[in-house]
Enzyme design. Structure first.
Site, mmCIF file in Angstrom:
data_model
loop_
_atom_site.group_PDB
_atom_site.id
_atom_site.type_symbol
_atom_site.label_atom_id
_atom_site.label_comp_id
_atom_site.label_asym_id
_atom_site.label_seq_id
_atom_site.Cartn_x
_atom_site.Cartn_y
_atom_site.Cartn_z
ATOM 1 N N ARG A 29 0.829 -1.221 0.000
ATOM 2 C CA ARG A 29 0.000 0.000 0.000
ATOM 3 C C ARG A 29 0.853 1.256 0.000
ATOM 4 O O ARG A 29 0.537 2.238 0.675
ATOM 5 C CB ARG A 29 -0.936 0.036 1.207
ATOM 6 C CG ARG A 29 -2.133 -0.862 1.109
ATOM 7 C CD ARG A 29 -3.273 -0.236 0.306
ATOM 8 N NE ARG A 29 -4.215 -1.273 -0.089
ATOM 9 C CZ ARG A 29 -5.337 -1.553 0.569
ATOM 10 N NH1 ARG A 29 -5.680 -0.858 1.603
ATOM 11 N NH2 ARG A 29 -6.115 -2.531 0.164
ATOM 12 N N ARG A 33 -4.044 6.431 0.275
ATOM 13 C CA ARG A 33 -4.641 7.609 0.904
ATOM 14 C C ARG A 33 -3.721 8.404 1.822
ATOM 15 O O ARG A 33 -4.001 9.548 2.140
ATOM 16 C CB ARG A 33 -5.901 7.195 1.679
ATOM 17 C CG ARG A 33 -7.053 6.883 0.762
ATOM 18 C CD ARG A 33 -8.162 6.170 1.477
ATOM 19 N NE ARG A 33 -7.758 4.812 1.832
ATOM 20 C CZ ARG A 33 -8.567 3.911 2.375
ATOM 21 N NH1 ARG A 33 -9.805 4.231 2.657
ATOM 22 N NH2 ARG A 33 -8.130 2.689 2.647
ATOM 23 N N ARG A 42 -7.291 11.151 -6.741
ATOM 24 C CA ARG A 42 -8.478 10.369 -6.383
ATOM 25 C C ARG A 42 -9.715 11.264 -6.411
ATOM 26 O O ARG A 42 -10.776 10.872 -6.881
ATOM 27 C CB ARG A 42 -8.243 9.759 -5.004
ATOM 28 C CG ARG A 42 -9.429 9.236 -4.271
ATOM 29 C CD ARG A 42 -9.671 7.787 -4.601
ATOM 30 N NE ARG A 42 -10.442 7.123 -3.564
ATOM 31 C CZ ARG A 42 -11.719 7.355 -3.300
ATOM 32 N NH1 ARG A 42 -12.379 8.255 -3.978
ATOM 33 N NH2 ARG A 42 -12.332 6.672 -2.350
ATOM 34 N N ASP A 79 -6.606 -3.455 -7.905
ATOM 35 C CA ASP A 79 -7.156 -4.083 -6.710
ATOM 36 C C ASP A 79 -7.373 -5.571 -6.976
ATOM 37 O O ASP A 79 -7.622 -5.964 -8.117
ATOM 38 C CB ASP A 79 -8.477 -3.429 -6.291
ATOM 39 C CG ASP A 79 -8.820 -3.780 -4.845
ATOM 40 O OD1 ASP A 79 -8.300 -3.116 -3.944
ATOM 41 O OD2 ASP A 79 -9.567 -4.753 -4.629
ATOM 42 N N TYR A 155 -14.763 -12.759 -0.564
ATOM 43 C CA TYR A 155 -15.553 -11.574 -0.946
ATOM 44 C C TYR A 155 -16.681 -11.962 -1.902
ATOM 45 O O TYR A 155 -17.790 -11.442 -1.817
ATOM 46 C CB TYR A 155 -14.656 -10.516 -1.609
ATOM 47 C CG TYR A 155 -13.709 -9.829 -0.648
ATOM 48 C CD1 TYR A 155 -14.119 -8.715 0.078
ATOM 49 C CD2 TYR A 155 -12.407 -10.289 -0.465
ATOM 50 C CE1 TYR A 155 -13.249 -8.074 0.961
ATOM 51 C CE2 TYR A 155 -11.531 -9.658 0.412
ATOM 52 C CZ TYR A 155 -11.964 -8.558 1.116
ATOM 53 O OH TYR A 155 -11.113 -7.931 1.990
HETATM 54 O O1 CP3 Z 1 -0.023 0.241 -3.231
HETATM 55 C C1 CP3 Z 1 -0.380 -0.950 -3.366
HETATM 56 O O2 CP3 Z 1 -0.176 -1.812 -2.499
HETATM 57 C C2 CP3 Z 1 -0.979 -1.379 -4.698
HETATM 58 C C3 CP3 Z 1 -2.399 -1.345 -4.850
HETATM 59 C C4 CP3 Z 1 -3.303 -2.239 -4.025
HETATM 60 C C5 CP3 Z 1 -4.560 -1.790 -3.533
HETATM 61 N N1 CP3 Z 1 -5.212 -2.872 -2.975
HETATM 62 C C6 CP3 Z 1 -5.067 -0.415 -3.647
HETATM 63 C C7 CP3 Z 1 -6.215 0.001 -2.822
HETATM 64 C C8 CP3 Z 1 -3.177 -3.582 -3.680
HETATM 65 C C9 CP3 Z 1 -2.009 -4.517 -3.894
HETATM 66 C C10 CP3 Z 1 -4.393 -3.972 -3.043
HETATM 67 C C11 CP3 Z 1 -4.671 -5.347 -2.583
HETATM 68 C C12 CP3 Z 1 -5.915 -5.651 -1.853
HETATM 69 N N2 CP3 Z 1 -7.167 -5.124 -2.047
HETATM 70 C C13 CP3 Z 1 -6.021 -6.647 -0.846
HETATM 71 C C14 CP3 Z 1 -4.881 -7.540 -0.383
HETATM 72 C C15 CP3 Z 1 -3.914 -6.862 0.495
HETATM 73 C C16 CP3 Z 1 -4.467 -6.342 1.799
HETATM 74 O O3 CP3 Z 1 -4.424 -5.116 1.988
HETATM 75 O O4 CP3 Z 1 -4.916 -7.148 2.612
HETATM 76 C C17 CP3 Z 1 -7.361 -6.668 -0.414
HETATM 77 C C18 CP3 Z 1 -7.943 -7.563 0.674
HETATM 78 C C19 CP3 Z 1 -8.085 -5.721 -1.182
HETATM 79 C C20 CP3 Z 1 -9.548 -5.401 -1.129
HETATM 80 C C21 CP3 Z 1 -9.712 -3.984 -0.733
HETATM 81 N N3 CP3 Z 1 -9.579 -2.919 -1.589
HETATM 82 C C22 CP3 Z 1 -9.919 -3.473 0.578
HETATM 83 C C23 CP3 Z 1 -10.132 -4.306 1.826
HETATM 84 C C24 CP3 Z 1 -9.898 -2.068 0.473
HETATM 85 C C25 CP3 Z 1 -9.961 -1.079 1.597
HETATM 86 C C26 CP3 Z 1 -11.276 -0.512 1.855
HETATM 87 C C27 CP3 Z 1 -11.146 0.736 2.741
HETATM 88 O O5 CP3 Z 1 -11.882 1.681 2.449
HETATM 89 O O6 CP3 Z 1 -10.296 0.752 3.630
HETATM 90 C C28 CP3 Z 1 -9.676 -1.745 -0.883
HETATM 91 C C29 CP3 Z 1 -9.596 -0.385 -1.455
HETATM 92 C C30 CP3 Z 1 -8.234 0.053 -1.854
HETATM 93 N N4 CP3 Z 1 -7.357 -0.717 -2.580
HETATM 94 C C31 CP3 Z 1 -7.642 1.333 -1.601
HETATM 95 C C32 CP3 Z 1 -6.374 1.306 -2.223
HETATM 96 C C33 CP3 Z 1 -5.383 2.431 -2.301
HETATM 97 C C34 CP3 Z 1 -8.299 2.512 -0.883
HETATM 98 C C35 CP3 Z 1 -9.279 3.102 -1.846
HETATM 99 C C36 CP3 Z 1 -9.606 4.545 -1.692
HETATM 100 O O7 CP3 Z 1 -8.856 5.395 -2.233
HETATM 101 O O8 CP3 Z 1 -10.640 4.825 -1.096
#
Ligand code: CP3
Length: 349
Positions: A29, A33, A42, A79, A155
């Site tokens: 990550r 954000r 964003r 994602d 999911y």
């Molecule tokens: O920077 C990086 O690591 C690359 C991009 C990346 C994202 N998600 C961007 C993201 C990667 C590799 C992921 C993987 C991901 N997504 C996982 C596996 C890793 C982990 O963190 O456990 C999982 C379970 C997801 C599913 C997912 N997507 C979740 C649980 C969430 C968070 C929801 C929240 O609001 O907290 C996301 C959204 C997400 N994916 C964001 C980002 C930057 C935040 C989105 C936003 O800008 O609102």
């Protein structure tokens, strides 16, 4: 692993078993954000998904943390839930709710989803990889990724995050035949998805199994170890020079089984794992990556350096990739990240 090839990237060389005095650094990550430049784009994009499917913006976001912190690797901005979205289960993010998939999958969807051409929708992701690789310096690696079938399946079956560990385990007992069919389908799609990322320019790939923790060992074999082995073997058969990193979160001593796989070039340890145990039990089989608690970076200060120093000292005599034990949280001050990178690179641990 291909020892004859010398890569100009420290990250790839390390995954091939070479040892540098200062380990390569990237962070899970690392784009997101906590960075003001991310929040700005964003807001312009309107939604997280618009960002994911727009190659120019997704590529820009992929590059932001590499520019800011001079990291050794970029990770594709996308994602893990884009695969179900591309198969026909619409992904959305409601404020404070996390990801949602609609409608919840049923056995009737399996064949329908198998026949979907996911590349229609995911073509933009390969384009992001291509654009980003063209922008990155040769000594920086680009990491592609996918979710592990089990984590994606949780999911798809629930429609949202399954935060209750008992409900999560129950998914396996409710209808094991359906779960197996779903996992097989995801194995097939993920192999194709990762191979296309590599063909577009990804230098390594990582598989995230965020919800692997807490499953009984034999169940974990069926839902995580075997599917990840199949994916890694197929990807490496097609692209033998591309390192594969596994990140099954929370699996404890079961980590040894993943790390021993010949296809496992790197193994991401999570923050709950004792790094001394990982050094003793995993480093002989694979290259260990990460472990550092993202909450320690959010807290920062001298304590952060001390704690990071402990990881660096433990792994000083084996190839190691410095990284976190899970992703940064949104309130992480970017200055703490800059200070951490400077500390690791300084070598005075
Ligand atoms: O920077 C990086 O690591 C690359 C991009 C990346 C994202 N998600 C961007 C993201 C990667 C590799 C992921 C993987 C991901 N997504 C996982 C596996 C890793 C982990 O963190 O456990 C999982 C379970 C997801 C599913 C997912 N997507 C979740 C649980 C969430 C968070 C929801 C929240 O609001 O907290 C996301 C959204 C997400 N994916 C964001 C980002 C930057 C935040 C989105 C936003 O800008 O609102």
């Amino acid at each position: 692993m291909c020892s004859l090839m010398t890569s100009s990237s420290k990250f790839i060389r390390t995954l091939n078993g070479e040892k540098d005095a200062i380990p390569p650094i990237w962070f899970m990550r690392q784009a997101g954000r906590y960075l003001p430049e991310y929040r700005e784009l964003r807001a312009k994009a309107g939604s997280f998904l618009n960002l994911c499917y727009d190659p120019a913006m997704a590529s820009e976001i992929t590059l932001q943390p590499v520019r800011r912190f001079d990291l050794d690797a970029a990770i594709l901005f996308a994602d893990i839930l884009l695969i179900p979205d591309a198969m026909g289960q619409a992904l959305s993010f409601a404020e404070g709710e996390g990801p949602m998939l609609d409608p919840v999958i049923t056995p009737a969807n399996i064949d329908q989803f198998r026949n979907r051409d996911i590349h229609d929708r995911l073509g933009s992701v390969y384009e992001t990889v291509k654009l980003t690789r063209a922008e990155l310096d040769d000594d920086k690696a680009l990491i592609g990724f996918a979710g592990a079938p089990w984590t994606i399946a949780t999911y798809m079956l629930n429609g949202r995050s399954s935060r209750d560990p008992a409900a999560l385990r129950a998914l396996h007992y409710d209808d094991p035949e359906f779960l197996t069919a779903l996992i097989d389908l995801l194995v097939e799609k993920t192999i194709d998805y990762l191979c296309r990322q590599i063909a577009a320019g990804a230098d390594a790939v990582q598989l995230f199994d965020t919800w692997a923790g807490g499953m009984p060992g034999p169940v974990l074999d069926a839902v995580s170890v075997r599917p990840l082995t199949k994916i890694a073997a197929a990807v490496k058969a097609a692209h033998p020079e591309t390192p594969v990193i596994l990140f099954p979160k929370g699996v404890g001593e079961k980590a040894v089984e993943y790390a021993q796989l010949p296809e496992c070039d790197g193994y991401g340890i999570d923050y709950s794992m004792d790094p001394a145990w990982a050094r003793a039990n995993l480093s002989g089989h694979t290259v260990v990556q990460g472990g550092f608690d993202p909450l320690s970076v959010a807290a920062g200060g001298e304590e952060m350096m001390k704690r990071a120093g402990a990881y660096l000292k433990l792994f000083h005599d084996v190839p190691y990739v410095f990284n976190l034990g899970h992703g940064f949280i949104p309130k992480t001050p970017p200055e703490h990240v800059a200070a951490l990178v400077e500390f690791v690179r300084g070598g005075n641990w």
